[in-house]
Design a protein around this motif. Structure first.
Motif, PDB file in Angstrom:
ATOM      1  N   UNK A 215       0.832  -1.210   0.000  1.00  0.00           N
ATOM      2  CA  UNK A 215       0.000   0.000   0.000  1.00  0.00           C
ATOM      3  C   UNK A 215       0.863   1.256   0.000  1.00  0.00           C
ATOM      4  N   UNK A 216       1.932   1.262   0.775  1.00  0.00           N
ATOM      5  CA  UNK A 216       2.800   2.432   0.833  1.00  0.00           C
ATOM      6  C   UNK A 216       3.508   2.659  -0.501  1.00  0.00           C
ATOM      7  N   UNK A 217       3.867   1.558  -1.183  1.00  0.00           N
ATOM      8  CA  UNK A 217       4.473   1.689  -2.508  1.00  0.00           C
ATOM      9  C   UNK A 217       3.482   2.287  -3.497  1.00  0.00           C
ATOM     10  N   UNK A 218       2.221   1.843  -3.429  1.00  0.00           N
ATOM     11  CA  UNK A 218       1.191   2.394  -4.315  1.00  0.00           C
ATOM     12  C   UNK A 218       0.978   3.878  -4.056  1.00  0.00           C
ATOM     13  N   UNK A 219       1.172   4.280  -2.800  1.00  0.00           N
ATOM     14  CA  UNK A 219       0.971   5.682  -2.433  1.00  0.00           C
ATOM     15  C   UNK A 219       2.205   6.532  -2.698  1.00  0.00           C
ATOM     16  N   UNK A 220       3.341   5.899  -3.050  1.00  0.00           N
ATOM     17  CA  UNK A 220       4.561   6.647  -3.294  1.00  0.00           C
ATOM     18  C   UNK A 220       5.203   7.191  -2.033  1.00  0.00           C
ATOM     19  N   UNK A 221       4.987   6.530  -0.911  1.00  0.00           N
ATOM     20  CA  UNK A 221       5.541   6.988   0.366  1.00  0.00           C
ATOM     21  C   UNK A 221       6.856   6.268   0.642  1.00  0.00           C
ATOM     22  N   UNK A 222       7.896   7.013   0.910  1.00  0.00           N
ATOM     23  CA  UNK A 222       9.194   6.434   1.247  1.00  0.00           C
ATOM     24  C   UNK A 222       9.057   5.639   2.542  1.00  0.00           C
ATOM     25  N   UNK A 223       9.519   4.399   2.540  1.00  0.00           N
ATOM     26  CA  UNK A 223       9.239   3.477   3.645  1.00  0.00           C
ATOM     27  C   UNK A 223      10.513   2.834   4.164  1.00  0.00           C
ATOM     28  N   UNK A 224      10.650   2.839   5.482  1.00  0.00           N
ATOM     29  CA  UNK A 224      11.706   2.105   6.173  1.00  0.00           C
ATOM     30  C   UNK A 224      11.112   0.798   6.675  1.00  0.00           C
ATOM     31  N   UNK A 225      11.843  -0.292   6.497  1.00  0.00           N
ATOM     32  CA  UNK A 225      11.341  -1.612   6.877  1.00  0.00           C
ATOM     33  C   UNK A 225      12.189  -2.192   8.002  1.00  0.00           C
ATOM     34  N   UNK A 226      11.539  -2.480   9.122  1.00  0.00           N
ATOM     35  CA  UNK A 226      12.200  -3.129  10.244  1.00  0.00           C
ATOM     36  C   UNK A 226      11.579  -4.495  10.464  1.00  0.00           C
ATOM     37  N   UNK A 227      12.413  -5.430  10.871  1.00  0.00           N
ATOM     38  CA  UNK A 227      11.908  -6.735  11.282  1.00  0.00           C
ATOM     39  C   UNK A 227      12.665  -7.177  12.539  1.00  0.00           C
ATOM     40  N   UNK A 228      12.911  -8.448  12.694  1.00  0.00           N
ATOM     41  CA  UNK A 228      13.480  -8.956  13.949  1.00  0.00           C
ATOM     42  C   UNK A 228      14.818  -8.306  14.279  1.00  0.00           C
ATOM     43  N   UNK A 229      15.708  -8.241  13.296  1.00  0.00           N
ATOM     44  CA  UNK A 229      17.047  -7.715  13.547  1.00  0.00           C
ATOM     45  C   UNK A 229      16.993  -6.276  14.040  1.00  0.00           C
ATOM     46  N   UNK A 230      16.154  -5.467  13.417  1.00  0.00           N
ATOM     47  CA  UNK A 230      16.107  -4.041  13.736  1.00  0.00           C
ATOM     48  C   UNK A 230      15.409  -3.752  15.057  1.00  0.00           C
ATOM     49  N   UNK A 231      14.627  -4.687  15.552  1.00  0.00           N
ATOM     50  CA  UNK A 231      13.882  -4.436  16.796  1.00  0.00           C
ATOM     51  C   UNK A 231      14.537  -5.059  18.024  1.00  0.00           C
ATOM     52  N   UNK A 232      15.616  -5.808  17.822  1.00  0.00           N
ATOM     53  CA  UNK A 232      16.315  -6.371  18.986  1.00  0.00           C
ATOM     54  C   UNK A 232      16.866  -5.249  19.865  1.00  0.00           C
ATOM     55  N   UNK A 233      17.413  -4.241  19.233  1.00  0.00           N
ATOM     56  CA  UNK A 233      17.917  -3.062  19.949  1.00  0.00           C
ATOM     57  C   UNK A 233      17.298  -1.846  19.278  1.00  0.00           C
ATOM     58  N   UNK A 234      16.036  -1.639  19.553  1.00  0.00           N
ATOM     59  CA  UNK A 234      15.235  -0.671  18.810  1.00  0.00           C
ATOM     60  C   UNK A 234      15.742   0.754  18.998  1.00  0.00           C
TER      61      UNK A 234
END
Length: 371
Positions: A215-234
């Protein structure tokens, strides 16, 4: 295939619930297998009842599932209506009762009083613990869609279901205010452009996260993606530097919160829209303890801070119902191979039943061992 399996798909009690766990095309496959499928008439379901009749299903009046014979599996999306209180059948629906949510005890008491069992569709998993069927993609898609439209001042109330293609077209349109700004020579919206809104998706690699990213790609919004690695030390400062946050993470164990109420008062905060897919606000597994009640189709947004900038939350617990056809068809197709084996001691259904027994220990004292 066995000719003893009997399924009863009930009408949904929730007035905005238009989804169906079994789509007509898949109902036709089940009946061709010799499985007896009864479908309650429902004026709000996205699929006409006549489609199920043509698929070979028996049609029943809405709300008659309590009179179904004991050997029927009763299937729905959300919890059935309160009457009758005791639940005596084997039920398949999303119970939201295993993480200490509000109302969990009451739901489990219904099964205790009736002697039935819950095969919670959230816990039908493979050997690795991955869910075999879920509405998550469309939940994430709609969470991001509503967040973008609200941030652009284009969110119409009350919400209403729309086809995905219509939503994509709406997302692709820039708001009038931004267009006027560009005509005056102001900053243009674009990936990482100065003044461009940014979004953060936490849980970006899961089903809901993928939907939010689409949805964010369809809207043209720049998006940062976090998953397990990025939330271990948020990195809380980095989180607050985004305009939109879409939380697509659900946890079965207590974990540090991604965001607290104190964070909303942090100096320099840019975050202004929080869209929570999981809506675990009554659970101790809640990763966003910044709100205490959901929003809904009539009031989709609630203000948490006046700002500057203000902070709003979107927390709707049936987001996929806003794209009911696409969500139902995808879910039904994924669930179909497992429904065809319902009543057989397959690992997926046995794990589901074991979850129920673990949540309600005295259920293990019953004679029921098969699903």
């Amino acid at each position: 295939m066995t000719d003893t399996l009997r399924l009863w798909m009930r009408h949904e009690a929730h007035p905005t619930e238009a989804r169906a766990p079994i789509a007509p095309a898949d109902a036709r496959i089940l009946t061709a297998d010799g499985i007896a499928v009864t479908v309650e008439d429902s004026p709000q379901r996205i699929f006409p009842t006549s489609d199920y009749a043509r698929a070979g299903c028996r049609i029943a009046e809405p709300g008659t599932w309590p009179d179904a014979p004991d050997d029927h599996h009763v299937i729905g999306v959300k919890e059935p209506e309160e009457k009758p209180f005791p639940l005596r059948h084997r039920h398949l629906f999303f119970g939201h009762a295993y993480k200490g949510q509000e109302g969990a005890g009451r739901l489990l008491r219904r099964f205790a009083e009736g002697g039935g069992s819950l095969l919670d569709l959230e816990y039908v998993t493979d050997a690795d613990g991955t869910r075999v069927a879920a509405f998550g993609y469309w939940a994430g898609y709609m969470a991001a869609t509503l967040a973008v439209l609200h941030s652009r001042g284009r969110l119409e109330r009350p919400l209403r279901p729309l086809p995905e293609r219509a939503l994509a077209a709406v997302l692709a349109q820039r708001g009038e205010q931004r267009e006027q700004q560009e005509q005056r020579g102001g900053p243009r919206e674009g990936p990482r452009g100065e003044g461009a809104p940014t979004a953060l998706v936490i849980g970006a690699l899961g089903r809901s996260g993928r939907g939010a990213r689409s949805a964010l790609a369809a809207a043209g919004v720049a998006t940062t993606c976090w998953d397990v690695e990025e939330t271990r030390d948020l990195d809380k400062k980095a989180l607050l530097a985004h305009d939109i946050l879409v939380n697509a993470v659900a946890t079965t164990e207590p974990a540090p919160a991604f965001l607290t109420r104190a964070d909303l008062d942090a100096p320099g905060r840019r975050l202004s829209v929080i869209s929570d897919v999981t809506c675990d606000f009554t659970s101790d597994r809640n990763l966003l303890p910044v709100y205490d009640r959901p929003t809904d189709w009539h009031r989709p947004v609630r203000r948490l801070r006046e700002g500057p900038p203000p902070v709003d939350v979107i927390a709707i617990d049936n987001l996929p119902s806003l794209v009911p056809r696409e969500a139902s068809e995808d879910f039904s197709a994924d669930l179909l191979p497992h429904l065809r084996l319902l009543g057989v001691r397959t690992p997926a259904w046995q794990r589901c039943l074991e979850m129920f027994h673990a949540a309600r220990p005295h259920a293990a004292l019953t004679k029921e061992t098969d699903v």
